[in-house]
Design an enzyme around this catalytic site. Sequence first.
Site, PDB file in Angstrom:
ATOM      1  N   CYS A 179      29.222 -22.525 -43.782  1.00 33.98           N
ATOM      2  CA  CYS A 179      28.405 -23.643 -44.301  1.00 33.98           C
ATOM      3  C   CYS A 179      27.326 -23.186 -45.259  1.00 33.98           C
ATOM      4  O   CYS A 179      26.911 -23.917 -46.151  1.00 33.98           O
ATOM      5  CB  CYS A 179      27.657 -24.354 -43.185  1.00 33.98           C
ATOM      6  SG  CYS A 179      28.614 -24.779 -41.791  1.00 33.98           S
ATOM      7  N   CYS A 315      23.378  10.843  -9.849  1.00 32.17           N
ATOM      8  CA  CYS A 315      23.280  11.066  -8.394  1.00 32.17           C
ATOM      9  C   CYS A 315      24.264  12.179  -8.077  1.00 32.17           C
ATOM     10  O   CYS A 315      24.708  12.892  -8.980  1.00 32.17           O
ATOM     11  CB  CYS A 315      23.613   9.793  -7.636  1.00 32.17           C
ATOM     12  SG  CYS A 315      25.322   9.276  -7.852  1.00 32.17           S
TER      13      CYS A 315
END
Lengths: 351, 80
Positions: A179, A315
């Site tokens: 547009c 971890c």
Amino acid sequence: MRYNRQIILPEVGDIGQQKLRKARVLVIGAGGLGCPVLQNLTAAGVGYIGVVDGDVVEESNLHRQLLYNHKHIGQSKAAVAAEVIAEMNPDVEIKSYKQFFNRKNAMETVVDYDIIVDCTDTIAVRYLINDVAVYHKIPVVYASIYRFEGQVSVFNYNNGPCYRCLFPEKEGVQQTPNCEVMGVLGVLPNTLGAFQATEVLKIILGIGDVLSGKLMLYDALQFHTQIINYARNAKQIEKSYINGSLLYNQKQELEELDENTFLEKIKQKNVIVLDVRQANSPALIVGENVMQVPLEKLETYCQAMDKSAAVILFCNTGQRSLMGLELLKKQGFETVFHLEKGIQSVEKYKE
Amino acid sequence: MIINTKYFGLIADITNKKEEKLQLDGGKMSVASLKLLMENNYPDLKKTTYSIAVNQTMVEEETFLNEQDIIAFLPPFAGG
């Protein structure tokens, strides 16, 4: 009372209203199409609505994007849209994503939703939406506009055809104008957005004939509508699925670090390294940017952290760090990594 | 054989009309051959992408055309 006029429809009823309340709909693009879609879904009582847009409101949007007014110029569309519709209906929970829908965020954004509404203005993004939606089997309610014309359809509905079945991608073709370039009569996207909202409600309620395998064409100047039928194309579905899975795997690659990438990355100054092993684990990696935060304390701890910071979690095995990664992403952190196979996979730190 | 073509979006801008009647000479004609013919008539079509519907149904390029078919040239729209 608010929903009385639709609850008294036998096709909706209390059960239908509950379905709407439980539904989760993602609206991608809060422009000409997105505004009426958001307004109508909010008013109807759709329980959870996500709105994605990285753009800001511009004055030239105001003739068609009716959620915004001149005071909003310069502000984030996703943020303003969320604020305005929250006021329209406090029953609705809204999540705003102030970013453009792109290859990096596509996968993680869509997984939470039952239906995607494609209100974007770029063909490339429409293909991207298609590929992640095919991969996750999420129906897409599509519309697009060109000057005085519009198209509406529904993809991936009950194993129906997808966007690529309708418009196979042709390499090396110029960008289809939007547009901004071509101009648009303000009312047009509002008409098409209302059609999209209608299809969304029908899908949620399970009523009527959904526009699956059918492309509706609308010409505002001639007031002409017609429906074009199209079929599922196995090759195009496969192509979409493969593209989607590539994106999915790319995401895994980005977030999950192997030994070498991990060692490389923790040396960078602008990253925060969080050791999420159990409390009282002996410190393994020492540095100004390394913190010991057991997983159990991560949620509280991260409140004080800058959410735009890059964070690396590790971890012992990669399991706690993966949970930490999901937690941080839920809290809004954008750049999070974790050591996929844990510190036990890193030769240097092996006990 | 006479067929009716209809143009949408950017395709209508390229052909500068919404529809036309085409008189096709010779025998059978496939959608693929029609595309070649059209891209010859309107060279800018080569730069665009579009799907073709015959009598309101999207078809593959191998499909053959029949007398009085209505052929729609449908590009994807970008705008939103």
